[in-house]
Scaffold this active site. Structure first.
Site, PDB file in Angstrom:
ATOM      1  N   ALA A   1      37.363 -38.803  21.702  1.00 42.22           N
ATOM      2  CA  ALA A   1      35.985 -39.130  21.322  1.00 42.22           C
ATOM      3  C   ALA A   1      35.894 -39.870  19.992  1.00 42.22           C
ATOM      4  O   ALA A   1      34.896 -40.548  19.720  1.00 42.22           O
ATOM      5  CB  ALA A   1      35.146 -37.854  21.277  1.00 42.22           C
TER       6      ALA A   1
ATOM      7  N   TYR B   1      39.625 -35.665  34.154  1.00 46.98           N
ATOM      8  CA  TYR B   1      40.921 -35.998  33.536  1.00 46.98           C
ATOM      9  C   TYR B   1      42.132 -35.593  34.371  1.00 46.98           C
ATOM     10  O   TYR B   1      43.264 -35.865  33.976  1.00 46.98           O
ATOM     11  CB  TYR B   1      41.005 -35.357  32.144  1.00 46.98           C
ATOM     12  CG  TYR B   1      39.916 -35.834  31.212  1.00 46.98           C
ATOM     13  CD1 TYR B   1      39.847 -37.178  30.842  1.00 46.98           C
ATOM     14  CD2 TYR B   1      38.953 -34.959  30.719  1.00 46.98           C
ATOM     15  CE1 TYR B   1      38.836 -37.633  29.999  1.00 46.98           C
ATOM     16  CE2 TYR B   1      37.947 -35.407  29.866  1.00 46.98           C
ATOM     17  CZ  TYR B   1      37.894 -36.740  29.515  1.00 46.98           C
ATOM     18  OH  TYR B   1      36.901 -37.193  28.684  1.00 46.98           O
TER      19      TYR B   1
ATOM     20  N   ASN C   1      45.393 -42.889  22.281  1.00 50.39           N
ATOM     21  CA  ASN C   1      44.150 -42.443  22.886  1.00 50.39           C
ATOM     22  C   ASN C   1      43.479 -41.560  21.841  1.00 50.39           C
ATOM     23  O   ASN C   1      43.890 -40.417  21.625  1.00 50.39           O
ATOM     24  CB  ASN C   1      44.421 -41.645  24.170  1.00 50.39           C
ATOM     25  CG  ASN C   1      43.138 -41.193  24.839  1.00 50.39           C
ATOM     26  OD1 ASN C   1      42.056 -41.338  24.280  1.00 50.39           O
ATOM     27  ND2 ASN C   1      43.257 -40.623  26.036  1.00 50.39           N
TER      28      ASN C   1
ATOM     29  N   PRO D   1      41.646 -35.881  19.595  1.00 51.71           N
ATOM     30  CA  PRO D   1      41.018 -34.578  19.816  1.00 51.71           C
ATOM     31  C   PRO D   1      40.874 -34.186  21.284  1.00 51.71           C
ATOM     32  O   PRO D   1      40.520 -35.017  22.123  1.00 51.71           O
ATOM     33  CB  PRO D   1      39.632 -34.747  19.195  1.00 51.71           C
ATOM     34  CG  PRO D   1      39.798 -35.821  18.191  1.00 51.71           C
ATOM     35  CD  PRO D   1      40.866 -36.725  18.706  1.00 51.71           C
ATOM     36  N   ASN D   2      41.177 -32.939  21.530  1.00 50.30           N
ATOM     37  CA  ASN D   2      40.980 -32.264  22.824  1.00 50.30           C
ATOM     38  C   ASN D   2      41.983 -32.669  23.902  1.00 50.30           C
ATOM     39  O   ASN D   2      41.981 -32.098  24.996  1.00 50.30           O
ATOM     40  CB  ASN D   2      39.537 -32.473  23.349  1.00 50.30           C
ATOM     41  CG  ASN D   2      38.510 -31.936  22.378  1.00 50.30           C
ATOM     42  OD1 ASN D   2      38.594 -30.775  21.984  1.00 50.30           O
ATOM     43  ND2 ASN D   2      37.565 -32.758  21.959  1.00 50.30           N
TER      44      ASN D   2
ATOM     45  N   ARG E   1      30.977 -44.187  32.321  1.00 48.72           N
ATOM     46  CA  ARG E   1      30.524 -42.834  32.015  1.00 48.72           C
ATOM     47  C   ARG E   1      29.252 -42.902  31.156  1.00 48.72           C
ATOM     48  O   ARG E   1      28.459 -43.811  31.309  1.00 48.72           O
ATOM     49  CB  ARG E   1      31.663 -42.072  31.323  1.00 48.72           C
ATOM     50  CG  ARG E   1      32.918 -41.969  32.223  1.00 48.72           C
ATOM     51  CD  ARG E   1      34.038 -41.191  31.574  1.00 48.72           C
ATOM     52  NE  ARG E   1      33.615 -39.822  31.261  1.00 48.72           N
ATOM     53  CZ  ARG E   1      34.288 -38.996  30.458  1.00 48.72           C
ATOM     54  NH1 ARG E   1      35.405 -39.409  29.875  1.00 48.72           N
ATOM     55  NH2 ARG E   1      33.851 -37.772  30.232  1.00 48.72           N
TER      56      ARG E   1
ATOM     57  N   HIS F   1      42.853 -44.992  27.771  1.00 54.07           N
ATOM     58  CA  HIS F   1      41.980 -43.885  28.159  1.00 54.07           C
ATOM     59  C   HIS F   1      42.266 -43.499  29.596  1.00 54.07           C
ATOM     60  O   HIS F   1      42.460 -44.379  30.455  1.00 54.07           O
ATOM     61  CB  HIS F   1      40.502 -44.281  28.030  1.00 54.07           C
ATOM     62  CG  HIS F   1      40.123 -44.629  26.625  1.00 54.07           C
ATOM     63  ND1 HIS F   1      39.892 -43.662  25.676  1.00 54.07           N
ATOM     64  CD2 HIS F   1      40.004 -45.823  26.000  1.00 54.07           C
ATOM     65  CE1 HIS F   1      39.627 -44.256  24.525  1.00 54.07           C
ATOM     66  NE2 HIS F   1      39.684 -45.565  24.686  1.00 54.07           N
TER      67      HIS F   1
ATOM     68  N   GLU G   1      45.223 -49.445  23.080  1.00 52.52           N
ATOM     69  CA  GLU G   1      44.388 -48.253  23.231  1.00 52.52           C
ATOM     70  C   GLU G   1      44.302 -47.900  24.709  1.00 52.52           C
ATOM     71  O   GLU G   1      44.110 -48.794  25.544  1.00 52.52           O
ATOM     72  CB  GLU G   1      42.982 -48.545  22.677  1.00 52.52           C
ATOM     73  CG  GLU G   1      42.038 -47.375  22.838  1.00 52.52           C
ATOM     74  CD  GLU G   1      40.734 -47.601  22.096  1.00 52.52           C
ATOM     75  OE1 GLU G   1      40.778 -47.916  20.885  1.00 52.52           O
ATOM     76  OE2 GLU G   1      39.677 -47.472  22.735  1.00 52.52           O
TER      77      GLU G   1
ATOM     78  N   ARG H   1      41.330 -29.158  31.010  1.00 48.47           N
ATOM     79  CA  ARG H   1      40.070 -29.724  30.508  1.00 48.47           C
ATOM     80  C   ARG H   1      39.417 -30.608  31.578  1.00 48.47           C
ATOM     81  O   ARG H   1      40.005 -31.617  31.993  1.00 48.47           O
ATOM     82  CB  ARG H   1      40.380 -30.576  29.277  1.00 48.47           C
ATOM     83  CG  ARG H   1      39.186 -31.332  28.737  1.00 48.47           C
ATOM     84  CD  ARG H   1      39.602 -32.361  27.694  1.00 48.47           C
ATOM     85  NE  ARG H   1      38.436 -33.074  27.212  1.00 48.47           N
ATOM     86  CZ  ARG H   1      38.485 -34.203  26.518  1.00 48.47           C
ATOM     87  NH1 ARG H   1      39.659 -34.743  26.196  1.00 48.47           N
ATOM     88  NH2 ARG H   1      37.377 -34.806  26.134  1.00 48.47           N
TER      89      ARG H   1
HETATM   90  C1  DQA Z   1      39.055 -40.275  26.744  1.00 47.39           C
HETATM   91  C2  DQA Z   1      37.612 -40.754  26.884  1.00 47.39           C
HETATM   92  C3  DQA Z   1      36.773 -40.286  25.697  1.00 47.39           C
HETATM   93  O1  DQA Z   1      35.433 -40.712  25.843  1.00 47.39           O
HETATM   94  C4  DQA Z   1      36.786 -38.764  25.603  1.00 47.39           C
HETATM   95  O2  DQA Z   1      36.055 -38.335  24.486  1.00 47.39           O
HETATM   96  C5  DQA Z   1      38.170 -38.218  25.605  1.00 47.39           C
HETATM   97  C6  DQA Z   1      39.127 -38.772  26.558  1.00 47.39           C
HETATM   98  C7  DQA Z   1      39.896 -40.644  27.977  1.00 47.39           C
HETATM   99  O3  DQA Z   1      41.118 -40.611  27.862  1.00 47.39           O
HETATM  100  O4  DQA Z   1      39.341 -40.901  29.044  1.00 47.39           O
HETATM  101  O5  DQA Z   1      38.472 -37.270  24.889  1.00 47.39           O
HETATM  102  O6  DQA Z   1      39.635 -40.922  25.617  1.00 47.39           O
END
Ligand code: DQA
Length: 144
Positions: free
Chosen positions: A74, A22, A71, A9-10, A104, A97, A95, A17
């Site tokens: 959230a 990021y 990835n 997501p996102n 954080r 990020h 995984e 964003r």
């Molecule tokens: C993320 C870290 C997550 O906590 C966050 O919700 C994201 C991006 C990262 O790539 O740093 O959407 O996965």
């Protein structure tokens, strides 16, 4: 070697964003950088904002892919269903990020999905993906 790459997501909004966290690189640029880093590997990337779509993609990847770089955004911190999907298929998974989830908010420190991964790479920005891919390929190539 065929590797599934899943973005949760996102992450479709990368580029605009929260660039202070990021950066400004887009998801398409991240996919392209992975392909350029490992040209001998077939990458199958996709992004979804929906948990069920990601679960279906994990199930399908177990049928036709050698490993997974993911990835889950959230959902990493909240999805027992994604964690169960990874546990069910046992597809070798790294995984990744962009941000350092340990530096954080407290809720980001826990990764439910990471418990079913070979390992996690977190905090290296877009390089987390290429490092994750390399780590996965290293793992797959050294398996008996
Ligand atoms: C993320 C870290 C997550 O906590 C966050 O919700 C994201 C991006 C990262 O790539 O740093 O959407 O996965």
């Amino acid at each position: 070697m065929q590797i599934r790459v899943l973005h949760g997501p996102n992450l479709n909004l990368l580029g605009t964003r929260e660039p202070d966290i990021y950066g400004t690189i887009t998801l398409a640029e991240i996919d392209a950088s992975m392909a350029a880093a490992e040209p001998s590997v077939t990458l199958v990337p996709s992004q979804s904002n929906h948990e069920g779509v990601l679960i279906d993609a994990i199930h399908a990847a177990a049928q036709d892919c050698d490993g997974l770089v993911a990835n889950f955004g959230a959902l990493t911190h909240s999805s027992y269903a994604l964690a169960d999907a990874l546990a069910s298929v046992k597809l070798p998974t790294v995984e990744v990020h962009l941000s350092n989830i340990h530096a954080r908010e407290a809720f980001r420190e826990r990764s439910l999905t990471g418990a079913h991964a070979i390992g996690l790479i977190t905090g290296f920005g877009p390089a987390s993906y290429t490092l994750g891919l390399r780590a996965l390929l290293d793992y797959l190539r050294t398996q008996p």
